[in-house]
Design an enzyme around this catalytic site. Structure first.
Site, PDB file in Angstrom:
ATOM      1  CB  SER A   1      27.123  19.249  41.960  1.00 42.13           C
ATOM      2  OG  SER A   1      27.546  19.685  40.665  1.00 42.13           O
TER       3      SER A   1
ATOM      4  CG  HIS B   1      30.854  21.325  44.199  1.00 39.06           C
ATOM      5  ND1 HIS B   1      32.037  21.461  44.672  1.00 39.06           N
ATOM      6  CD2 HIS B   1      30.936  20.693  42.867  1.00 39.06           C
ATOM      7  CE1 HIS B   1      32.936  20.677  43.724  1.00 39.06           C
ATOM      8  NE2 HIS B   1      32.250  20.341  42.750  1.00 39.06           N
TER       9      HIS B   1
ATOM     10  CG  ASP C   1      30.895  20.882  39.446  1.00 39.20           C
ATOM     11  OD1 ASP C   1      31.816  20.759  39.864  1.00 39.20           O
ATOM     12  OD2 ASP C   1      29.689  20.183  39.753  1.00 39.20           O
TER      13      ASP C   1
ATOM     14  CG  MET D   1      32.446  21.729  33.609  1.00 42.76           C
ATOM     15  SD  MET D   1      31.607  20.643  33.214  1.00 42.76           S
ATOM     16  CE  MET D   1      31.308  19.625  34.757  1.00 42.76           C
TER      17      MET D   1
ATOM     18  CG  HIS E   1      35.362  21.471  40.850  1.00 42.78           C
ATOM     19  ND1 HIS E   1      34.785  20.293  40.727  1.00 42.78           N
ATOM     20  CD2 HIS E   1      36.634  21.220  40.318  1.00 42.78           C
ATOM     21  CE1 HIS E   1      35.761  19.540  40.083  1.00 42.78           C
ATOM     22  NE2 HIS E   1      36.907  20.043  40.033  1.00 42.78           N
TER      23      HIS E   1
ATOM     24  CG  MET F   1      38.244  15.287  40.271  1.00 42.24           C
ATOM     25  SD  MET F   1      36.810  16.232  40.537  1.00 42.24           S
ATOM     26  CE  MET F   1      35.543  15.156  39.222  1.00 42.24           C
TER      27      MET F   1
ATOM     28  N   GLY G   1      34.064  16.455  33.983  1.00 43.83           N
ATOM     29  CA  GLY G   1      33.207  16.952  32.637  1.00 43.83           C
ATOM     30  C   GLY G   1      31.705  16.730  32.738  1.00 43.83           C
TER      31      GLY G   1
ATOM     32  N   GLY H   1      26.612  12.691  36.716  1.00 45.94           N
ATOM     33  CA  GLY H   1      25.994  11.288  36.436  1.00 45.94           C
ATOM     34  C   GLY H   1      26.766  10.039  35.949  1.00 45.94           C
TER      35      GLY H   1
ATOM     36  N   GLY I   1      32.012  13.069  42.613  1.00 43.68           N
ATOM     37  CA  GLY I   1      31.848  12.235  41.297  1.00 43.68           C
ATOM     38  C   GLY I   1      31.317  10.874  41.876  1.00 43.68           C
ATOM     39  N   GLY I   2      29.966  10.941  41.596  1.00 45.11           N
ATOM     40  CA  GLY I   2      29.157   9.394  41.800  1.00 45.11           C
ATOM     41  C   GLY I   2      28.923   9.040  43.002  1.00 45.11           C
TER      42      GLY I   2
ATOM     43  N   GLY J   1      25.862  15.482  43.055  1.00 49.32           N
ATOM     44  CA  GLY J   1      24.861  15.993  41.772  1.00 49.32           C
ATOM     45  C   GLY J   1      23.695  15.246  41.713  1.00 49.32           C
ATOM     46  CB  SER J   2      22.807  12.762  38.993  1.00 45.58           C
ATOM     47  OG  SER J   2      23.888  11.894  39.481  1.00 45.58           O
TER      48      SER J   2
HETATM   49  C1  DX5 Z   1      32.082  16.347  37.425  1.00 40.40           C
HETATM   50  C2  DX5 Z   1      31.737  17.522  38.640  1.00 40.40           C
HETATM   51  C3  DX5 Z   1      31.011  16.903  39.522  1.00 40.40           C
HETATM   52  C4  DX5 Z   1      29.750  16.241  39.195  1.00 40.40           C
HETATM   53  C5  DX5 Z   1      28.914  15.728  40.410  1.00 40.40           C
HETATM   54  O1  DX5 Z   1      32.983  17.048  36.473  1.00 40.40           O
HETATM   55  O2  DX5 Z   1      32.959  18.116  39.045  1.00 40.40           O
HETATM   56  O3  DX5 Z   1      30.839  17.981  40.765  1.00 40.40           O
HETATM   57  O4  DX5 Z   1      28.855  16.868  38.491  1.00 40.40           O
HETATM   58  O5  DX5 Z   1      28.126  15.158  39.669  1.00 40.40           O
HETATM   59  P1  DX5 Z   1      27.533  13.455  40.270  1.00 40.40           P
HETATM   60  O6  DX5 Z   1      27.169  13.560  41.633  1.00 40.40           O
HETATM   61  O7  DX5 Z   1      26.251  13.314  39.568  1.00 40.40           O
HETATM   62  O8  DX5 Z   1      28.561  12.621  39.679  1.00 40.40           O
HETATM   63 ZN    ZN Z   2      32.885  19.470  40.943  1.00 38.94          ZN
END
Ligand code: DX5
Ligand code: ZN
Length: 220
Positions: free
Chosen positions: A11, A36, A38, A40, A69, A140, A145, A148, A179-180, A200-201
């Site tokens: 991400s 990916h 994201d 928002m 996304h 999800m 949103g 991390g 997510g996570g 992501g993180s």
């Molecule tokens: C959440 C995003 C994810 C998220 C993934 O709203 O859609 O793509 O940032 O990041 P981690 O892996 O840190 O949860």
């Molecule tokens: Zn995403």
């Protein structure tokens, strides 16, 4: 699930935007399968990220396909902005679409694969009458949103239910989880039936990105 079917989708939300090009190059060299993206809007989710400036800046500069996304209200209005030669998926949220079937048709009419995302509290049953039309479902595993956050374990059951449903009506459907995700829980998510893993993180937040890509690839 066969190893060859699994894909890692880092991400860009977790990227260092000052070094975006350099990090994308490292992700490509490390063999990541999708980028990916994201998006928002501060309405559908309580955060604002970025828009099509990112896909437009990266197109032609990396070979890795985009996995967009959209965490936005009224996605039909903005979907065309994210279509590029390397946009493989555009995913919208079931909760944001009044006419989900129409939105999926719009994505397909633009030559892009269509995904639908489900928030943690949304039942997989809402997709029963559209599952055969989809290329991917995004489960999800956090509330959308923010990066991390901690993985919500009920996502595992949802993935199992969706895989079972899809095997009957659309065996080629991809199931993505977002997510996570980290190198430790990835095995459980994979065993539940997901094949595409957003991270992501746990990836881009690592001190040594190239090494961390290898760690993920080894458990993929
Ligand atoms: C959440 C995003 C994810 C998220 C993934 O709203 O859609 O793509 O940032 O990041 P981690 O892996 O840190 O949860
Ligand atoms: Zn995403």
């Amino acid at each position: 699930m066969e190893k060859k079917n699994c894909r890692l989708a880092p991400s860009l939300l977790a990227a260092d935007f000052y070094r975006l090009g350099e990090q994308v190059q490292a992700l490509e060299e490390g063999g990541c399968h999708l980028l990916h993206v994201d998006v928002m809007d501060g309405h559908f989710v309580p955060n604002i990220s970025f828009g099509d400036c990112v896909t437009n800046a990266l197109k032609g500069r990396t070979k890795v396909p985009f996995d967009v996304h959209l965490m936005i209200e009224d996605p039909d209005k903005y979907i065309p902005n994210f279509v590029t030669d390397q946009t493989e998926y555009i995913t919208v949220h079931a909760e944001a679409c009044t006419h989900l079937h129409r939105t999926v048709q719009l994505i397909h009419s633009l030559g892009v694969k269509a995904g639908v995302a489900l928030n943690p509290a949304t039942s997989p049953d809402v997709l029963d009458w559209i599952l055969p039309e989809l290329d991917m479902v995004l489960v999800m595993s956090v509330n959308p949103g923010f990066g991390g956050q901690k993985f919500i374990p009920s996502a595992l059951d949802k993935i199992r239910v969706l895989r079972e449903k899809a095997d009957k009506v659309n065996p080629g459907l991809s199931i993505e989880v977002d997510g996570g995700i980290n190198p430790v829980n990835l095995a459980d998510v994979k065993a539940a039936g997901a094949d595409t893993f957003v991270t992501g993180s746990a990836l881009l937040g690592a001190a040594d990105l190239k090494e961390q890509i290898k760690v993920f690839m080894n458990v993929l």
